[in-house]
Design a protein around this motif. Structure first.
Motif, short mmCIF file in Angstrom:
data_model
loop_
_atom_site.label_atom_id
_atom_site.label_comp_id
_atom_site.label_asym_id
_atom_site.label_seq_id
_atom_site.Cartn_x
_atom_site.Cartn_y
_atom_site.Cartn_z
N HIS A 11 -2.01 46.10 33.09
CA HIS A 11 -2.21 47.54 32.92
C HIS A 11 -2.89 47.81 31.58
CE1 HIS A 11 0.97 49.24 35.98
NE2 HIS A 11 -0.10 48.72 36.56
N TYR A 12 -4.05 48.43 31.64
CA TYR A 12 -4.80 48.76 30.42
C TYR A 12 -4.89 47.55 29.49
CZ TYR A 12 -5.73 53.64 31.28
OH TYR A 12 -6.24 54.80 31.79
N PHE A 13 -5.39 46.45 30.02
CA PHE A 13 -5.64 45.21 29.26
C PHE A 13 -4.37 44.55 28.75
CE2 PHE A 13 -9.20 48.20 28.30
CZ PHE A 13 -10.11 47.63 29.16
N GLY A 14 -3.22 45.07 29.12
CA GLY A 14 -1.98 44.48 28.60
C GLY A 14 -0.87 44.49 29.63
N LEU A 15 0.36 44.53 29.11
CA LEU A 15 1.54 44.50 29.99
C LEU A 15 1.86 45.91 30.48
CD1 LEU A 15 3.96 42.35 27.79
CD2 LEU A 15 2.75 41.59 29.84
N PRO A 16 2.36 46.06 31.70
CA PRO A 16 2.91 47.36 32.12
C PRO A 16 4.07 47.73 31.20
CG PRO A 16 2.72 45.86 34.00
CD PRO A 16 2.46 45.04 32.76
N MET A 17 4.22 49.05 31.00
CA MET A 17 5.27 49.51 30.07
C MET A 17 6.65 48.98 30.45
SD MET A 17 4.26 53.47 29.44
CE MET A 17 2.61 53.96 29.91
N LEU A 18 6.94 48.97 31.76
CA LEU A 18 8.28 48.56 32.18
C LEU A 18 8.52 47.07 31.92
CD1 LEU A 18 8.83 50.48 35.55
CD2 LEU A 18 9.53 51.10 33.24
N VAL A 19 7.46 46.28 32.01
CA VAL A 19 7.61 44.84 31.76
C VAL A 19 7.90 44.60 30.27
CG1 VAL A 19 6.44 42.59 31.86
CG2 VAL A 19 6.18 44.23 33.74
N GLU A 20 7.18 45.34 29.42
CA GLU A 20 7.45 45.24 27.97
C GLU A 20 8.92 45.56 27.68
OE1 GLU A 20 3.45 47.20 26.40
OE2 GLU A 20 5.05 47.30 24.92
N GLU A 21 9.37 46.68 28.24
CA GLU A 21 10.75 47.11 27.98
C GLU A 21 11.75 46.06 28.48
OE1 GLU A 21 11.69 50.90 29.81
OE2 GLU A 21 13.83 50.63 29.41
N PHE A 22 11.46 45.52 29.67
CA PHE A 22 12.38 44.55 30.27
C PHE A 22 12.45 43.25 29.44
CE2 PHE A 22 13.06 41.05 33.35
CZ PHE A 22 14.36 41.35 33.70
N VAL A 23 11.29 42.73 29.08
CA VAL A 23 11.28 41.45 28.35
C VAL A 23 11.97 41.63 26.99
CG1 VAL A 23 9.84 39.64 27.32
CG2 VAL A 23 9.24 40.61 29.56
N THR A 59 -0.90 37.44 25.40
CA THR A 59 -0.72 37.53 23.94
C THR A 59 0.48 38.43 23.65
OG1 THR A 59 -3.10 37.39 23.70
CG2 THR A 59 -1.89 38.14 21.78
N ASP A 60 0.52 39.56 24.34
CA ASP A 60 1.62 40.51 24.12
C ASP A 60 2.95 39.92 24.58
OD1 ASP A 60 -0.18 42.24 23.07
OD2 ASP A 60 -0.36 43.49 24.84
N LEU A 61 2.93 39.24 25.71
CA LEU A 61 4.17 38.62 26.21
C LEU A 61 4.67 37.58 25.22
CD1 LEU A 61 6.24 38.42 28.51
CD2 LEU A 61 4.75 36.75 29.60
N ASN A 62 3.73 36.79 24.69
CA ASN A 62 4.13 35.76 23.73
C ASN A 62 4.76 36.36 22.48
OD1 ASN A 62 4.30 33.06 24.02
ND2 ASN A 62 2.10 32.70 23.83
N TYR A 86 -6.26 50.48 22.19
CA TYR A 86 -6.53 51.17 23.46
C TYR A 86 -5.26 51.22 24.32
CZ TYR A 86 -9.24 52.36 27.61
OH TYR A 86 -9.75 52.99 28.70
N HIS A 87 -4.57 50.07 24.39
CA HIS A 87 -3.33 49.98 25.18
C HIS A 87 -2.23 50.87 24.57
CE1 HIS A 87 -0.51 47.99 27.92
NE2 HIS A 87 0.35 48.07 26.93
N ASP A 88 -2.09 50.80 23.25
CA ASP A 88 -1.05 51.59 22.57
C ASP A 88 -1.31 53.09 22.74
OD1 ASP A 88 0.07 49.26 21.86
OD2 ASP A 88 -0.46 49.35 19.73
N ASP A 89 -2.58 53.47 22.71
CA ASP A 89 -2.93 54.88 22.88
C ASP A 89 -2.51 55.35 24.28
OD1 ASP A 89 -4.41 57.36 22.31
OD2 ASP A 89 -5.67 56.65 23.95
N SER A 93 1.16 55.87 24.35
CA SER A 93 1.59 57.05 23.59
C SER A 93 1.35 58.34 24.38
CB SER A 93 0.88 57.11 22.23
OG SER A 93 -0.47 57.48 22.43
N ARG A 94 0.51 58.27 25.41
CA ARG A 94 0.24 59.48 26.22
C ARG A 94 1.16 59.55 27.45
NH1 ARG A 94 -4.22 59.11 28.67
NH2 ARG A 94 -5.06 57.13 27.98
N ARG A 95 2.24 58.81 27.43
CA ARG A 95 3.10 58.69 28.62
C ARG A 95 3.49 60.04 29.22
NH1 ARG A 95 8.22 54.66 29.66
NH2 ARG A 95 8.92 55.61 31.60
N ALA A 96 3.85 61.00 28.35
CA ALA A 96 4.32 62.30 28.87
C ALA A 96 3.20 63.07 29.58
CB ALA A 96 4.88 63.14 27.73
#
Ligand SMILES: Cc1cc2nc3c(=O)[nH]c(=O)nc-3n(C[C@H](O)[C@H](O)[C@H](O)COP(=O)(O)O)c2cc1C
Ligand code: SF4
Ligand code: SF4
Length: 256
Positions: free
Chosen positions: A55-67, A94-97, A168-171, A174-177
């Motif tokens: 998702h957007y060149f990186g991890l889906p938000m839920l995967v980040e939260e879960f890991v 890279t993000d997962l690592n 780009y991913h962080d932006d 941050s627009r989640r709402a």
């Protein structure tokens, strides 16, 4: 070695891969949104896999939260698969690592698995003949992945932009709402079946009058728009007329 695979899948690509490896590796598979809802954050297996869409060149938000929350006391081997529309462009591993390093762990092997893009705002779904070819290559690659994981082999994925794209991913995160602000339902087409509500991994859809309403906690997985049997959901005008996509071997009910 006991194998557990944790997956997140909005439109079935990642679930297809998880089910494939479940069979070939005799693994157990677990839904990440379900584990998040149940506050279940312990993995007892020695071999652990994460399978998710890019998702957007990186991890889906839920995967980040879960890991971030997952405890893996017995783990000896970790692998990851990012399903995607365009492979080798992004930083999910890279993000997962980084998340694993915070727990003094690291992934032993990672692969992109090119399937079909479900990101309708960008472009229409691929033609059926292209999808067939992608499925053929994906199955071939999964057989190789399975053989390597069975032998605990290492594998580094070649990624373009693996150290860039973070802003780009962080932006986007941050627009989640605001991510669901352009969702709309055509009440002439909607048959009030409720599938959109049931597939939403974060329970972001309510249906007070039978039609979906979005509650501004969207992770933009695009399950709702793609599974609707009547194509009643659109993201503004841009998705109108575009072909919806769910992996051909996955039933929408499996995504609930
Ligand atoms: C919000 C969003 C962002 C995406 N970003 C990318 C991307 O950066 N690179 C890519 O190749 N595919 C991207 N995709 C496409 C998905 O990664 C791809 O279709 C994936 O296989 C879907 O898996 P699923 O069916 O298990 O949800 C994106 C999809 C969504 C919904
Ligand atoms: S899935 Fe489609 S038809 Fe069913 S309730 Fe949702 S919008 Fe309506
Ligand atoms: S509202 Fe739709 S796009 Fe947003 S998280 Fe739920 S299913 Fe995914």
């Amino acid at each position: 070695m006991k194998t557990a695979i944790y997956y997140f899948s909005a439109t079935g690509n990642s679930l297809y891969a998880a089910k494939f490896l479940k069979e070939t590796l005799n693994a157990e598979i677990f839904s990440i949104p379900k584990m998040l809802r149940e506050n279940n954050f312990t993995a007892n297996a020695e071999k652990i896999g994460f399978i998710f869409p890019q998702h957007y060149f990186g991890l889906p938000m839920l995967v980040e939260e879960f890991v971030r929350k997952l405890e893996m006391p017995n783990v000896k081997y970790i692998f990851a698969i990012a399903t995607c529309g365009v492979p080798y462009w992004g930083r999910p591993f890279t993000d997962l690592n980084e998340l694993l390093a915070a727990k003094n762990l690291r992934q032993n092997a990672s692969w992109f698995l090119r399937l079909v893009s479900n990101y309708l705002p960008l472009r229409d779904t691929a033609a059926d003949w292209r999808i067939k070819i992608r499925y053929w290559f994906a199955e071939r690659k999964l057989k190789k992945i399975s053989a390597m994981v069975a032998q605990n082999e290492s594998h580094d994925t070649w990624e373009v932009g693996k150290s860039s794209g973070k802003k780009y991913h962080d932006d986007w995160e941050s627009r989640r709402a605001d991510l669901d602000k352009n969702f709309q339902c055509d009440v002439e087409k909607c048959v009030k079946c409720g599938l959109c509500e049931r597939v939403c991994p974060v329970k972001n859809i309510t249906r007070p009058q039978g039609f979906p309403q979005w509650q501004h906690n969207c992770v933009e997985c695009l399950a709702c728009i793609n599974v609707c049997p009547k194509c009643a959901i659109d993201l503004g005008d841009v998705t109108k007329g575009r072909k919806r996509y769910v992996h051909w071997q996955i039933k929408p009910s499996e995504l609930v």
